[in-house]
Write an enzyme that holds these catalytic residues in place. Structure first.
Site, PDB file in Angstrom:
ATOM      1  N   HIS A  16      50.464  36.233  29.856  1.00  0.00           N
ATOM      2  CA  HIS A  16      51.484  37.017  29.164  1.00  0.00           C
ATOM      3  C   HIS A  16      51.556  36.568  27.720  1.00  0.00           C
ATOM      4  O   HIS A  16      51.067  35.489  27.357  1.00  0.00           O
ATOM      5  CB  HIS A  16      52.858  36.842  29.818  1.00  0.00           C
ATOM      6  N   HIS A  64      56.699  35.530  36.762  1.00  0.00           N
ATOM      7  CA  HIS A  64      56.989  34.106  36.906  1.00  0.00           C
ATOM      8  C   HIS A  64      58.266  33.730  36.151  1.00  0.00           C
ATOM      9  O   HIS A  64      59.093  32.955  36.645  1.00  0.00           O
ATOM     10  CB  HIS A  64      55.821  33.272  36.377  1.00  0.00           C
TER      11      HIS A  64
END
Length: 319
Positions: free
Chosen positions: A234, A180
């Site tokens: 993440h 992303h």
């Protein structure tokens, strides 16, 4: 002769005979058509990775607190919305710019091409690194659902997982770098570089409003990257490296077609005109100031000095 003392005769010309010469002439005349072919290869490589590549599965332990975060079923920014925010919206913005300002066809072509190259090249490199590194996500254990009786204080393999969805399970080892983050900074970062060049934000005494408008895409990309931390997809390391990767590729793709943002002609792409010596760039590009033959250049108020020699000029008189 150009003002820097270089002439076209001083530039070595490639061999224009035979097969090598034909290849060189084809490349010069087909630019940027060759870039479309390369873009197709990038897309093809990405499709192959999606179909056949599996990540490297690193060993992990159940007592590792760094991978014990909960699995977020609903993401703040899903994959679809990341494509919308960092891909579709910047693309529509570039189309709107083309409709409003009506630049020449070549400028529109290289601008859109640079944007697509930035997106797809970033996506390809990100997926290659993801599968090669195989770093566990912070929510790996929640994804894995290990078997009962699995020891907690020793390294184990992914075969202890009971997760039925292979997509959810395999994604657990694709943490580094953040996709992303890299995707958002490549698409929105390219848009930010483009707006900076068109509005000449580095020109002396440029108003602050232009600078803020150029920074808006970068801010949106930053918010998308931060959402990956909030969803525990993440950690900071993944997001930081992904953001740097996307920004670098966006700048690389932008600079292939446009001069530096500090250049005099930063709002115009390299003109792409070919000659036997190769491609000319805009006279304002900082890498080279070689002017076109027989085209006078007047920059920064400089005066051209012209000296004419006549074959019939009379010798000087002796006093």
């Amino acid at each position: 002769m150009p003002r820097n003392g270089l002439s076209t005769a001083s530039i070595p010309r490639p061999d224009q005979s035979g097969v090598p010469g034909a290849v060189i002439r084809f490349y010069q005349r087909s630019f940027p058509a060759v870039d479309y072919l390369a873009l197709g290869c990038i897309v093809g490589g990405w499709v192959l990775i999606q179909l056949f590549a599996t990540p490297f599965h690193r060993l992990f332990s159940l007592d590792n607190k760094a991978i014990q975060y909960p699995f977020a079923v609903v993401e703040r920014v899903s994959v679809v919305w990341s494509v919308v925010y960092a891909g579709i919206i910047p693309f529509l913005t570039l189309l709107l710019w083309a409709v409003m300002f009506r630049p020449n066809r070549y400028k529109v072509q290289v601008t859109i091409l640079g944007f697509l190259v930035a997106l797809m090249l970033t996506t390809l490199l990100t997926d290659i690194i993801k599968n090669a590194v195989g770093r566990p996500r912070p929510d790996l254990i929640s994804r894995c659902i290990p078997k009962k009786g699995t020891p907690e204080n020793k390294l184990i393999t992914w075969t202890v997982c009971t997760q039925t969805s292979q997509h959810i399970l395999q994604e657990g080892w694709r943490s580094f770098p953040s996709g992303h983050s890299s995707f958002s900074f490549s698409g929105l970062g390219y848009l930010s570089f483009f707006l900076s060049g068109q509005m000449r934000v580095f020109r002396p005494r440029t108003d602050l409003c232009r600078c803020l408008v150029a920074l808006v895409p970068f801010l949106c990309a930053l918010l998308i990257a931060i959402s990956r931390l909030d969803d525990y997809r993440h950690d900071v390391y993944d997001v930081t490296c992904g953001s740097i990767l996307g920004t670098v590729i966006a700048y690389f793709s932008y600079r292939r077609y446009y001069p530096s943002l500090r250049s005099v002609g930063c709002d115009m792409p390299h003109d792409g005109i070919t000659s036997p010596e190769g491609f000319y760039k805009l006279p304002g590009d900082e890498e080279q100031q070689i002017q076109r033959p027989a085209v006078p250049s007047r920059q920064w108020g400089a005066e051209d000095e012209v000296y004419q020699l006549s074959e019939t000029s009379s010798p000087p008189r002796r006093l």
